[in-house]
Design a protein around this motif. Structure first.
Motif, PDB file in Angstrom:
ATOM      1  N   GLN A 135       0.841  -1.207   0.000  1.00 13.40           N
ATOM      2  CA  GLN A 135       0.000   0.000   0.000  1.00 13.40           C
ATOM      3  C   GLN A 135       0.873   1.252   0.000  1.00 13.40           C
ATOM      4  OE1 GLN A 135      -2.220   0.907   3.685  1.00 13.40           O
ATOM      5  NE2 GLN A 135      -1.036  -0.716   4.644  1.00 13.40           N
ATOM      6  N   HIS A 136       2.001   1.214   0.728  1.00 13.77           N
ATOM      7  CA  HIS A 136       2.915   2.364   0.711  1.00 13.77           C
ATOM      8  C   HIS A 136       3.502   2.545  -0.692  1.00 13.77           C
ATOM      9  CE1 HIS A 136       3.521   0.990   5.085  1.00 13.77           C
ATOM     10  NE2 HIS A 136       2.653   1.981   5.075  1.00 13.77           N
ATOM     11  N   PHE A 137       3.895   1.424  -1.298  1.00 12.50           N
ATOM     12  CA  PHE A 137       4.533   1.482  -2.622  1.00 12.50           C
ATOM     13  C   PHE A 137       3.574   2.033  -3.663  1.00 12.50           C
ATOM     14  CE2 PHE A 137       6.465  -0.341  -6.480  1.00 12.50           C
ATOM     15  CZ  PHE A 137       7.799  -0.009  -6.269  1.00 12.50           C
ATOM     16  N   ARG A 138       2.296   1.622  -3.580  1.00 10.13           N
ATOM     17  CA  ARG A 138       1.292   2.110  -4.535  1.00 10.13           C
ATOM     18  C   ARG A 138       1.011   3.590  -4.308  1.00 10.13           C
ATOM     19  NH1 ARG A 138      -1.789   3.682  -7.694  1.00 10.13           N
ATOM     20  NH2 ARG A 138      -3.235   2.536  -9.036  1.00 10.13           N
ATOM     21  N   PHE A 139       1.063   4.013  -3.035  1.00  6.68           N
ATOM     22  CA  PHE A 139       0.818   5.415  -2.675  1.00  6.68           C
ATOM     23  C   PHE A 139       1.977   6.296  -3.145  1.00  6.68           C
ATOM     24  CE2 PHE A 139       1.410   8.820   0.516  1.00  6.68           C
ATOM     25  CZ  PHE A 139       0.211   9.490   0.370  1.00  6.68           C
ATOM     26  N   CYS A 140       3.197   5.869  -2.835  1.00  6.67           N
ATOM     27  CA  CYS A 140       4.396   6.604  -3.255  1.00  6.67           C
ATOM     28  C   CYS A 140       5.592   5.661  -3.088  1.00  6.67           C
ATOM     29  CB  CYS A 140       4.582   7.864  -2.403  1.00  6.67           C
ATOM     30  SG  CYS A 140       6.193   8.654  -2.659  1.00  6.67           S
ATOM     31  N   GLN A 141       6.308   5.424  -4.185  1.00  6.92           N
ATOM     32  CA  GLN A 141       7.426   4.483  -4.123  1.00  6.92           C
ATOM     33  C   GLN A 141       8.513   4.969  -3.166  1.00  6.92           C
ATOM     34  OE1 GLN A 141       8.733   3.667  -8.107  1.00  6.92           O
ATOM     35  NE2 GLN A 141       6.797   2.722  -8.679  1.00  6.92           N
ATOM     36  N   ARG A 142       8.684   6.285  -3.123  1.00  5.63           N
ATOM     37  CA  ARG A 142       9.699   6.842  -2.219  1.00  5.63           C
ATOM     38  C   ARG A 142       9.282   6.615  -0.762  1.00  5.63           C
ATOM     39  NH1 ARG A 142      13.897  10.238  -1.673  1.00  5.63           N
ATOM     40  NH2 ARG A 142      13.850  11.705   0.028  1.00  5.63           N
ATOM     41  N   GLN A 143       7.996   6.803  -0.468  1.00  3.28           N
ATOM     42  CA  GLN A 143       7.535   6.587   0.909  1.00  3.28           C
ATOM     43  C   GLN A 143       7.822   5.148   1.330  1.00  3.28           C
ATOM     44  OE1 GLN A 143       3.657   5.519   2.276  1.00  3.28           O
ATOM     45  NE2 GLN A 143       3.380   7.505   3.274  1.00  3.28           N
ATOM     46  N   TRP A 144       7.514   4.205   0.425  1.00  2.00           N
ATOM     47  CA  TRP A 144       7.781   2.801   0.740  1.00  2.00           C
ATOM     48  C   TRP A 144       9.262   2.589   1.050  1.00  2.00           C
ATOM     49  CZ3 TRP A 144      11.038  -0.414  -2.126  1.00  2.00           C
ATOM     50  CH2 TRP A 144      11.095  -1.734  -1.692  1.00  2.00           C
ATOM     51  N   ALA A 145      10.141   3.158   0.212  1.00  3.02           N
ATOM     52  CA  ALA A 145      11.579   2.947   0.402  1.00  3.02           C
ATOM     53  C   ALA A 145      12.066   3.588   1.702  1.00  3.02           C
ATOM     54  CB  ALA A 145      12.350   3.516  -0.793  1.00  3.02           C
ATOM     55  N   LEU A 146      11.537   4.768   2.029  1.00  2.23           N
ATOM     56  CA  LEU A 146      11.958   5.411   3.283  1.00  2.23           C
ATOM     57  C   LEU A 146      11.583   4.542   4.483  1.00  2.23           C
ATOM     58  CD1 LEU A 146      11.002   9.151   2.540  1.00  2.23           C
ATOM     59  CD2 LEU A 146      13.309   8.183   2.697  1.00  2.23           C
ATOM     60  N   ILE A 147      10.413   3.898   4.406  1.00  3.45           N
ATOM     61  CA  ILE A 147       9.962   3.057   5.526  1.00  3.45           C
ATOM     62  C   ILE A 147      10.656   1.697   5.506  1.00  3.45           C
ATOM     63  CG2 ILE A 147       7.973   1.852   6.545  1.00  3.45           C
ATOM     64  CD1 ILE A 147       6.215   4.106   5.309  1.00  3.45           C
ATOM     65  N   HIS A 148      10.646   1.043   4.355  1.00  3.00           N
ATOM     66  CA  HIS A 148      11.032  -0.378   4.328  1.00  3.00           C
ATOM     67  C   HIS A 148      12.507  -0.593   4.011  1.00  3.00           C
ATOM     68  CE1 HIS A 148       6.888  -1.909   4.745  1.00  3.00           C
ATOM     69  NE2 HIS A 148       6.588  -0.753   4.174  1.00  3.00           N
ATOM     70  N   ILE A 149      13.158   0.373   3.392  1.00  7.72           N
ATOM     71  CA  ILE A 149      14.603   0.230   3.135  1.00  7.72           C
ATOM     72  C   ILE A 149      15.391   1.052   4.151  1.00  7.72           C
ATOM     73  CG2 ILE A 149      16.479   0.660   1.496  1.00  7.72           C
ATOM     74  CD1 ILE A 149      14.532   0.075  -0.781  1.00  7.72           C
ATOM     75  N   GLU A 150      14.981   2.308   4.336  1.00  5.39           N
ATOM     76  CA  GLU A 150      15.761   3.190   5.217  1.00  5.39           C
ATOM     77  C   GLU A 150      15.248   3.180   6.651  1.00  5.39           C
ATOM     78  OE1 GLU A 150      16.525   7.010   3.532  1.00  5.39           O
ATOM     79  OE2 GLU A 150      16.786   6.202   1.517  1.00  5.39           O
ATOM     80  N   GLN A 151      14.140   2.458   6.899  1.00  2.00           N
ATOM     81  CA  GLN A 151      13.589   2.303   8.259  1.00  2.00           C
ATOM     82  C   GLN A 151      13.263   3.647   8.908  1.00  2.00           C
ATOM     83  OE1 GLN A 151      13.369  -1.033   9.323  1.00  2.00           O
ATOM     84  NE2 GLN A 151      14.236  -1.538   7.355  1.00  2.00           N
ATOM     85  N   GLN A 152      12.770   4.583   8.112  1.00  2.00           N
ATOM     86  CA  GLN A 152      12.379   5.861   8.688  1.00  2.00           C
ATOM     87  C   GLN A 152      10.867   5.852   8.867  1.00  2.00           C
ATOM     88  OE1 GLN A 152      14.218   9.418   7.536  1.00  2.00           O
ATOM     89  NE2 GLN A 152      15.600   8.427   6.092  1.00  2.00           N
ATOM     90  N   TRP A 153      10.418   6.450   9.915  1.00  2.00           N
ATOM     91  CA  TRP A 153       8.979   6.460  10.175  1.00  2.00           C
ATOM     92  C   TRP A 153       8.648   7.660  11.042  1.00  2.00           C
ATOM     93  CZ3 TRP A 153       4.949   4.737   7.954  1.00  2.00           C
ATOM     94  CH2 TRP A 153       3.722   4.682   8.621  1.00  2.00           C
ATOM     95  N   GLU A 154       7.555   8.276  10.749  1.00  2.00           N
ATOM     96  CA  GLU A 154       7.112   9.400  11.578  1.00  2.00           C
ATOM     97  C   GLU A 154       5.616   9.293  11.744  1.00  2.00           C
ATOM     98  OE1 GLU A 154       7.067  13.805  10.398  1.00  2.00           O
ATOM     99  OE2 GLU A 154       8.946  13.483  11.453  1.00  2.00           O
ATOM    100  N   GLU A 155       5.171   9.379  12.968  1.00  2.00           N
ATOM    101  CA  GLU A 155       3.737   9.220  13.181  1.00  2.00           C
ATOM    102  C   GLU A 155       3.025  10.549  12.971  1.00  2.00           C
ATOM    103  OE1 GLU A 155       3.290   7.511  17.039  1.00  2.00           O
ATOM    104  OE2 GLU A 155       3.192   5.516  16.153  1.00  2.00           O
ATOM    105  N   ASN A 156       1.962  10.540  12.248  1.00  2.00           N
ATOM    106  CA  ASN A 156       1.086  11.696  12.195  1.00  2.00           C
ATOM    107  C   ASN A 156      -0.291  11.240  12.661  1.00  2.00           C
ATOM    108  OD1 ASN A 156      -0.166  10.399  10.100  1.00  2.00           O
ATOM    109  ND2 ASN A 156       0.504  11.821   8.519  1.00  2.00           N
ATOM    110  N   VAL A 157      -1.225  12.170  12.664  1.00  2.00           N
ATOM    111  CA  VAL A 157      -2.556  11.857  13.194  1.00  2.00           C
ATOM    112  C   VAL A 157      -3.141  10.644  12.477  1.00  2.00           C
ATOM    113  CG1 VAL A 157      -4.893  12.747  13.470  1.00  2.00           C
ATOM    114  CG2 VAL A 157      -2.935  14.250  13.789  1.00  2.00           C
ATOM    115  N   LYS A 158      -2.923  10.568  11.174  1.00  2.00           N
ATOM    116  CA  LYS A 158      -3.532   9.477  10.407  1.00  2.00           C
ATOM    117  C   LYS A 158      -2.973   8.120  10.795  1.00  2.00           C
ATOM    118  CE  LYS A 158      -5.243  11.992   6.604  1.00  2.00           C
ATOM    119  NZ  LYS A 158      -4.938  12.725   5.436  1.00  2.00           N
TER     120      LYS A 158
END
Ligand code: SF4
Length: 217
Positions: free
Chosen positions: A16-39
């Motif tokens: 779902q992250h990859f379909r939303f934005c490939q960069r977002q997926w890579a930041l989370i799943h490759i670079e292990q970056q994560w930031e919580e927002n309200v959603k």
């Protein structure tokens, strides 16, 4: 338990992250970056009830399993289904420790209301593909339950959606193998991105403010 060649399997929810934005997926799943927002926090709250350890509950003609681990060797992915319903059906499949035969229906819980993008659908279709492979059955439909509208939305699991999921996982494995994080691709989706603050400093280095605003608005 994972066997050795499953170590490189990707997280199913990543599609779902990859379909939303490939960069977002890579930041989370490759670079292990994560930031919580309200959603994301609201999303976790919606999942609290269903993400308990594996629970089986029998209701009349229905067996409800919550937090069911799933995997697909074809997609090389593992994940957890919020809810899988096994509904008694003469044309269904037998399941362990139960009499009769059952059809298999995944139900994914989501915050808010139905979205325009297809990212959630890709996740549900991937879950259905895992269930089909594990249980050797057809899973022709799945459902979303949206907490805001408090009802289910049916999703037909079509061959064309499955092919889309296959293509996404193929690309995800290629990127993961190369540890490749795609460049910023600005768009309206950035407004609801949970990684906007982590991504934007990089974005601002590469684009002037006018180009950024044109893509963002
Ligand atoms: S801010 Fe935009 S480009 Fe960056 S990860 Fe999020 S959606 Fe992707």
């Amino acid at each position: 338990m994972k066997d050795a060649n499953e170590e490189n399997y990707l997280m199913l929810s990543g599609v779902q992250h990859f379909r939303f934005c490939q960069r977002q997926w890579a930041l989370i799943h490759i670079e292990q970056q994560w930031e919580e927002n309200v959603k994301t926090i609201e999303g976790q709250f919606v999942h609290q009830k269903v993400d308990l350890p594996l629970i089986r509950e029998k209701r009349r003609d229905k067996l409800i399993v919550r937090g069911m681990p799933v995997k697909s060797h074809e997609l090389q992915t593992t994940g957890i289904c919020d809810v899988v319903e096994f509904i008694e059906d003469p044309s269904g499949i037998p399941i362990m420790n139960e009499s009769g035969t059952y059809r298999v229906v995944p139900v994914e819980y989501k915050r808010g209301k139905p979205k325009q993008g297809e990212e959630d659908v890709m996740q549900l279709v991937a879950q259905a593909m895992c269930l089909e492979e594990m249980l050797v059955c057809d899973v022709p439909v799945g459902y979303f339950f949206y907490d805001e509208i408090k009802r289910r939305v049916e999703v037909p699991i079509t061959e064309s959606l499955k092919n889309e999921v296959r293509a996404l996982f193929k690309q995800m494995h290629q990127y993961f193998g190369r540890q490749h994080t795609p460049k910023v691709k600005m768009g309206k989706h950035c407004k609801s991105c949970s990684l906007e603050n982590l991504c934007m400093p990089v974005l601002n280095e590469k684009h002037n403010v006018r180009a950024y605003m044109e893509g963002y608005l």
